[in-house]
Write a protein that holds these residues in place. Sequence first.
Motif, PDB file in Angstrom:
ATOM      1  N   ALA A 238       0.826  -1.209   0.000  1.00  0.00           N
ATOM      2  CA  ALA A 238       0.000   0.000   0.000  1.00  0.00           C
ATOM      3  C   ALA A 238       0.859   1.258   0.000  1.00  0.00           C
ATOM      4  N   ALA A 239       1.978   1.240   0.753  1.00  0.00           N
ATOM      5  CA  ALA A 239       2.862   2.402   0.765  1.00  0.00           C
ATOM      6  C   ALA A 239       3.626   2.543  -0.548  1.00  0.00           C
ATOM      7  N   ALA A 240       3.927   1.413  -1.194  1.00  0.00           N
ATOM      8  CA  ALA A 240       4.678   1.468  -2.451  1.00  0.00           C
ATOM      9  C   ALA A 240       3.829   1.949  -3.613  1.00  0.00           C
ATOM     10  N   THR A 241       2.494   1.783  -3.521  1.00  0.00           N
ATOM     11  CA  THR A 241       1.630   2.128  -4.654  1.00  0.00           C
ATOM     12  C   THR A 241       1.759   3.585  -5.074  1.00  0.00           C
ATOM     13  N   PRO A 242       1.597   4.589  -4.174  1.00  0.00           N
ATOM     14  CA  PRO A 242       1.757   5.977  -4.638  1.00  0.00           C
ATOM     15  C   PRO A 242       3.177   6.293  -5.067  1.00  0.00           C
ATOM     16  N   LEU A 243       4.177   5.636  -4.470  1.00  0.00           N
ATOM     17  CA  LEU A 243       5.560   5.871  -4.894  1.00  0.00           C
ATOM     18  C   LEU A 243       5.782   5.375  -6.318  1.00  0.00           C
ATOM     19  N   LEU A 244       5.190   4.222  -6.646  1.00  0.00           N
ATOM     20  CA  LEU A 244       5.328   3.704  -8.010  1.00  0.00           C
ATOM     21  C   LEU A 244       4.577   4.574  -9.007  1.00  0.00           C
ATOM     22  N   GLN A 245       3.373   5.015  -8.648  1.00  0.00           N
ATOM     23  CA  GLN A 245       2.627   5.900  -9.541  1.00  0.00           C
ATOM     24  C   GLN A 245       3.380   7.204  -9.774  1.00  0.00           C
ATOM     25  N   GLY A 246       3.904   7.769  -8.691  1.00  0.00           N
ATOM     26  CA  GLY A 246       4.687   8.991  -8.848  1.00  0.00           C
ATOM     27  C   GLY A 246       5.947   8.770  -9.647  1.00  0.00           C
ATOM     28  N   SER A 247       6.543   7.585  -9.525  1.00  0.00           N
ATOM     29  CA  SER A 247       7.743   7.283 -10.302  1.00  0.00           C
ATOM     30  C   SER A 247       7.432   7.193 -11.793  1.00  0.00           C
ATOM     31  N   VAL A 248       6.249   6.678 -12.130  1.00  0.00           N
ATOM     32  CA  VAL A 248       5.855   6.647 -13.543  1.00  0.00           C
ATOM     33  C   VAL A 248       5.733   8.070 -14.083  1.00  0.00           C
ATOM     34  N   ILE A 249       5.060   8.939 -13.322  1.00  0.00           N
ATOM     35  CA  ILE A 249       4.910  10.326 -13.779  1.00  0.00           C
ATOM     36  C   ILE A 249       6.268  11.006 -13.891  1.00  0.00           C
ATOM     37  N   ALA A 250       7.132  10.771 -12.905  1.00  0.00           N
ATOM     38  CA  ALA A 250       8.441  11.422 -12.915  1.00  0.00           C
ATOM     39  C   ALA A 250       9.273  10.972 -14.108  1.00  0.00           C
ATOM     40  N   THR A 251       9.298   9.673 -14.381  1.00  0.00           N
ATOM     41  CA  THR A 251      10.109   9.183 -15.502  1.00  0.00           C
ATOM     42  C   THR A 251       9.545   9.626 -16.850  1.00  0.00           C
ATOM     43  N   VAL A 252       8.213   9.715 -16.957  1.00  0.00           N
ATOM     44  CA  VAL A 252       7.634  10.282 -18.186  1.00  0.00           C
ATOM     45  C   VAL A 252       8.033  11.747 -18.312  1.00  0.00           C
ATOM     46  N   GLY A 253       8.002  12.465 -17.185  1.00  0.00           N
ATOM     47  CA  GLY A 253       8.438  13.860 -17.215  1.00  0.00           C
ATOM     48  C   GLY A 253       9.905  13.990 -17.583  1.00  0.00           C
ATOM     49  N   PHE A 254      10.760  13.121 -17.054  1.00  0.00           N
ATOM     50  CA  PHE A 254      12.173  13.162 -17.421  1.00  0.00           C
ATOM     51  C   PHE A 254      12.345  12.899 -18.915  1.00  0.00           C
ATOM     52  N   ALA A 255      11.526  11.994 -19.458  1.00  0.00           N
ATOM     53  CA  ALA A 255      11.612  11.706 -20.893  1.00  0.00           C
ATOM     54  C   ALA A 255      11.237  12.920 -21.731  1.00  0.00           C
TER      55      ALA A 255
END
Length: 338
Positions: A238-255
């Motif tokens: 449950a704690a990893a879920t928002p971190l993973l979602q935010g990581s997807v947004i961050a990596t798309v933003g980095f791209a």
Amino acid sequence: MTLMPLEGLPRPLPTAAPAPAAPVRSPAAARAVRLAISLLPLLLIGGWAVVDRHSVSDGAARLASADPWWLLVAAFFTCTGWVAAACVRQGAIPERLPPGLLLASQVAAGTANHVLPASIGAHAVTLRFLQSQGIPLARGTASLALYSLVKPVAKTIVLLFFLVAFPGMLHLGALMPDSWTLLLIAGGVAAALATTTVLVAVVRPLRRPLTGFLRTALTDARVLHTRPSRYLPLWIGAAATPLLQGSVIATVGFALGLPLSWAQVVFALLIASTAVGAVPAPGGIGPVDAAMVFTMSAFGAPVGLATATIIGYRVLTIWVPLLPGALVLSALVQRKVL
């Protein structure tokens, strides 16, 4: 010739009317119904693609010009989100579930979640999967309630951690709600609690099923939290879920060249989803997207680039896995797992 009187003879017992024959569904009809249910997700996806074709084409065009290596990392985080969801589902039920089918059910649940609002589709798919594994309805429903309770609590813990760990980097002045907004939120929560209390107190038919449900939920929660093999995947997932979602947004933003750090993007997601996450929209689409763009722009990102990041994130997390998820959903229906 003397006839015997009829009164002395035994009378025949009255025969009962034949019971109406139960309708028998032929195997061909059952297969046709199962095929229709299997094709329904594909039809819904096709209709949604026609309605939202401009967003899909715009997002695909933006992703085509992005850094492919960062997009590959974003795809990895997207797939890891299914694993985290499966861990939380397993941690919320005492019985051991088959890992492969559980993961497949969460892939299918992700597709259903993007079609129906407020996680109704994901919960329906998961509940049907639990019933197919022999889990009683009361226990399956209690597990959904525990899942729905643990996720916001874990997200709040992660949010507090970010507030403590990054006090200077995350500028919160423009994001803090005013007193009237806080008062409105508090009034809404109080009204919801008061309405629930009045309904339970006045409507007597609600008391018994609600009492039984709460008893089952509390018993299962107590048992689960005595077993590390359950409460660890429950809370860590449950704690990893928002971190993973935010990581997807961050990596798309980095791209795409977004000038924000990973911590700022993840914190923006935590703030946006907490502020408008209660709005019933399919998969959080709409309110959370607008709040994310506003929050990232408050952190210093250009509005156009923040918008492109969210569009690319939605394409990568919704439209790319939507067809495979629908195929998995159809396959599970065909195999009578759902």
